[in-house]
Design an enzyme around this catalytic site. Sequence first.
Site, PDB file in Angstrom:
ATOM      1  N   HIS A 152       3.619  -7.455  -0.422  1.00  0.00           N
ATOM      2  CA  HIS A 152       2.373  -7.123   0.262  1.00  0.00           C
ATOM      3  C   HIS A 152       2.272  -7.989   1.500  1.00  0.00           C
ATOM      4  O   HIS A 152       2.367  -9.205   1.406  1.00  0.00           O
ATOM      5  CB  HIS A 152       1.222  -7.388  -0.695  1.00  0.00           C
ATOM      6  CG  HIS A 152      -0.123  -6.976  -0.205  1.00  0.00           C
ATOM      7  ND1 HIS A 152      -0.358  -5.750   0.364  1.00  0.00           N
ATOM      8  CD2 HIS A 152      -1.309  -7.612  -0.211  1.00  0.00           C
ATOM      9  CE1 HIS A 152      -1.642  -5.661   0.687  1.00  0.00           C
ATOM     10  NE2 HIS A 152      -2.233  -6.781   0.349  1.00  0.00           N
ATOM     11  N   LYS A 192      -0.287  -0.652   7.865  1.00  0.00           N
ATOM     12  CA  LYS A 192      -1.155  -1.564   7.126  1.00  0.00           C
ATOM     13  C   LYS A 192      -0.454  -2.066   5.868  1.00  0.00           C
ATOM     14  O   LYS A 192       0.114  -1.294   5.119  1.00  0.00           O
ATOM     15  CB  LYS A 192      -2.461  -0.836   6.761  1.00  0.00           C
ATOM     16  CG  LYS A 192      -3.519  -1.727   6.208  1.00  0.00           C
ATOM     17  CD  LYS A 192      -4.123  -2.562   7.290  1.00  0.00           C
ATOM     18  CE  LYS A 192      -5.345  -3.277   6.756  1.00  0.00           C
ATOM     19  NZ  LYS A 192      -5.745  -4.358   7.590  1.00  0.00           N
TER      20      LYS A 192
END
Length: 93
Positions: free
Chosen positions: A11, A36
């Site tokens: 992430h 993103k």
Amino acid sequence: MYILGISCYYHDAAAVLLKDGALVAAAEEERFTRKKHDFDFPNRLSILLEEAGITGQDLDYVVFFEKPFRKLDRILMMVLQTYPKSGRCSANP
């Protein structure tokens, strides 16, 4: 001493360059790819080196951040929080 730190494959991939423990440059991959929470390997490491005016040969250490138990905990929590939808495979709706 120059240290290049890399975090990716979960992430928000990012990289950081330190000189004698002081921050020289840092970058998140999503700033370049416009995706993103981009988790891919940071491909813009040369930008950090250019910022310091060094080459890869000047690096003393290259380190990779990975804590497998922390990662497993995050994955399990994500699956449990989205259950029962998390149990479905996209190929078998």
